[in-house]
Motif scaffolding. Structure first.
Motif, mmCIF file in Angstrom:
data_model
loop_
_atom_site.group_PDB
_atom_site.id
_atom_site.type_symbol
_atom_site.label_atom_id
_atom_site.label_comp_id
_atom_site.label_asym_id
_atom_site.label_seq_id
_atom_site.Cartn_x
_atom_site.Cartn_y
_atom_site.Cartn_z
ATOM 1 N N GLN A 152 89.389 -3.332 -53.379
ATOM 2 C CA GLN A 152 90.036 -2.276 -54.145
ATOM 3 C C GLN A 152 91.384 -1.930 -53.520
ATOM 4 O O GLN A 152 91.512 -1.782 -52.309
ATOM 5 N N SER A 190 81.420 4.767 -70.891
ATOM 6 C CA SER A 190 81.361 3.935 -69.690
ATOM 7 C C SER A 190 82.766 3.411 -69.384
ATOM 8 O O SER A 190 83.570 3.210 -70.304
ATOM 9 N N PRO A 191 83.079 3.176 -68.111
ATOM 10 C CA PRO A 191 84.369 2.551 -67.784
ATOM 11 C C PRO A 191 84.471 1.152 -68.391
ATOM 12 O O PRO A 191 83.459 0.466 -68.587
ATOM 13 N N CYS A 244 90.088 -1.311 -63.908
ATOM 14 C CA CYS A 244 88.961 -0.578 -64.489
ATOM 15 C C CYS A 244 89.452 0.784 -64.969
ATOM 16 O O CYS A 244 89.951 1.592 -64.176
ATOM 17 N N LEU A 295 81.274 -5.853 -61.042
ATOM 18 C CA LEU A 295 82.280 -6.164 -60.034
ATOM 19 C C LEU A 295 81.633 -6.209 -58.651
ATOM 20 O O LEU A 295 81.766 -5.291 -57.830
ATOM 21 N N MET A 347 88.527 4.269 -66.133
ATOM 22 C CA MET A 347 87.346 5.107 -65.947
ATOM 23 C C MET A 347 87.108 6.056 -67.119
ATOM 24 O O MET A 347 85.989 6.506 -67.338
ATOM 25 N N CYS A 383 86.428 -2.475 -67.723
ATOM 26 C CA CYS A 383 87.219 -3.269 -66.783
ATOM 27 C C CYS A 383 87.694 -4.539 -67.469
ATOM 28 O O CYS A 383 87.060 -5.036 -68.400
ATOM 29 N N THR A 388 92.359 5.215 -63.007
ATOM 30 C CA THR A 388 92.333 3.765 -63.158
ATOM 31 C C THR A 388 92.154 3.151 -61.782
ATOM 32 O O THR A 388 92.865 3.519 -60.844
ATOM 33 N N ARG A 389 91.226 2.228 -61.661
ATOM 34 C CA ARG A 389 90.981 1.565 -60.386
ATOM 35 C C ARG A 389 91.444 0.110 -60.465
ATOM 36 O O ARG A 389 91.236 -0.570 -61.463
ATOM 37 N N LYS A 410 81.859 -4.742 -67.262
ATOM 38 C CA LYS A 410 81.529 -3.397 -66.798
ATOM 39 C C LYS A 410 81.764 -3.295 -65.295
ATOM 40 O O LYS A 410 81.716 -4.287 -64.570
ATOM 41 N N ILE A 411 81.995 -2.086 -64.835
ATOM 42 C CA ILE A 411 82.313 -1.895 -63.420
ATOM 43 C C ILE A 411 81.145 -2.302 -62.522
ATOM 44 O O ILE A 411 81.340 -2.742 -61.387
ATOM 45 N N ASP A 412 79.927 -2.233 -63.033
ATOM 46 C CA ASP A 412 78.761 -2.662 -62.259
ATOM 47 C C ASP A 412 78.746 -4.171 -62.035
ATOM 48 O O ASP A 412 78.023 -4.672 -61.162
#
Length: 309
Positions: free
Chosen positions: A199, A272-273, A248, A77, A250, A275, A227-228, A73-75
């Motif tokens: 990033q 949720s995103p 990630c 990272l 999104m 990743c 997209t990140r 999950k993005i959290d």
């Protein structure tokens, strides 16, 4: 002069990255060599994994398969986060060779011509190589999903053309790929994020993943949805170090509901995103100003020398 130099930087740097990723030599591959090498290598045993939900390539992976340990999950990272990650090393010297456009265009690339291709490469129709080739051809012929652009590149030139069609003909390009120890003791282990993930700002990215075939084929695609992209420094519990791109997504609302990432992360499409890390044989393209890209040319040349020796 400046424009020509920038174009030269782009081409050479992309070529260096691809040569390192494929451990290839700048040599001409004849049809006879393709037949001989295609029949002796083991790289057609099973499909290569690509990680994005809309491709469906991982949608039905078994939950016990260690290769699914690339989702997070993005959290997660963040500096100091520890999680199980599958980062395989690959015998790049045994990888399929990247052909020139002329060579690739001289060989059919269509599922309707699979019988002739199997005869050309001397594979029986019931062999694992035949199944892998059929898989790759059919994946490359799937219609793109909403907001997606996809392309199967069979040569460096065609990959560059696709990148420029997405980013613009005057775009300056950078290629990212994961770096892992040459001979890691284990592929799946706990990794800790050692530095604050960096990033890489870009309005759009292209991800290219290898597919099983007698010569190098890259499944390249780009999405319009957000997209990140991050560059992540990882340290394993056994002391191994790795650098890996992390993507990630999104918006996952258009993904296959059965995609393994939703089971791994215990989430639903669009909630949720998602990743994931990219393995060493995948490439990520981003557009960059020419001055930022050409400053790393000497370092890339040294990296190339390490790759081929």
């Amino acid at each position: 002069m400046g424009s020509d130099f920038a174009s030269w930087c782009i081409y050479l740097s992309v070529l260096l990255a691809l040569m390192c990723a494929q451990a290839g030599n700048a040599r001409k591959i004849t049809h006879r060599q393709l037949k001989e090498e295609g029949g002796s290598k083991n790289y057609l045993q099973q499909p290569s994994n690509t990680m994005d939900g809309h491709t469906h390539l991982l949608a039905h992976k078994d939950h016990m398969d260690p290769s699914i340990n690339i989702f997070f999950k993005i959290d997660d990272l963040k500096l100091g986060k520890t999680m199980p990650v599958y980062l395989p090393s690959k015998d790049l010297s045994a990888s399929p060779h990247l052909l020139s456009r002329e060579e690739a265009n001289s060989i059919p690339f269509s599922s309707t011509q699979l019988p002739q291709l199997l005869q050309f490469f001397s594979f029986s129709k019931d062999s694992r190589q035949a199944k892998a080739m059929d898989y790759t051809l059919r994946q490359c012929e799937l219609e793109p999903t909403k907001g997606e652009i996809r392309f199967c590149a069979t040569s460096l030139e065609s990959m560059l053309d696709f990148a420029r069609s997405v980013f613009g003909s005057d775009a300056h390009l950078k290629v990212l790929t994961a770096t892992v120890p040459k001979e890691p003791t284990v592929f799946l282990q706990n990794y800790t994020i050692l530095d604050m993930p960096k990033q890489i700002l870009s309005s759009r990215i292209i991800a290219c993943h290898t597919l099983p075939y007698p010569y190098a084929v890259f499944y390249c695609h780009s999405q319009k949805s957000e997209t990140r992209l991050f560059q992540v420094s990882l340290g394993a519990e056994n002391g191994d170090r790795a650098q890996a791109p992390a993507v990630c997504h999104m918006d996952t609302s258009q993904w296959d509901h059965d995609h393994v990432s939703f089971r791994v992360l215990k989430i639903k499409p669009g909630s949720s995103p998602v990743c994931h890390f990219l393995p060493p044989d995948s490439l990520v393209w981003v557009p960059l100003p020419a001055r930022m890209y050409c400053t790393g040319l000497v370092r890339l040349q040294r990296y190339l020398m390490k790759c081929i020796h």
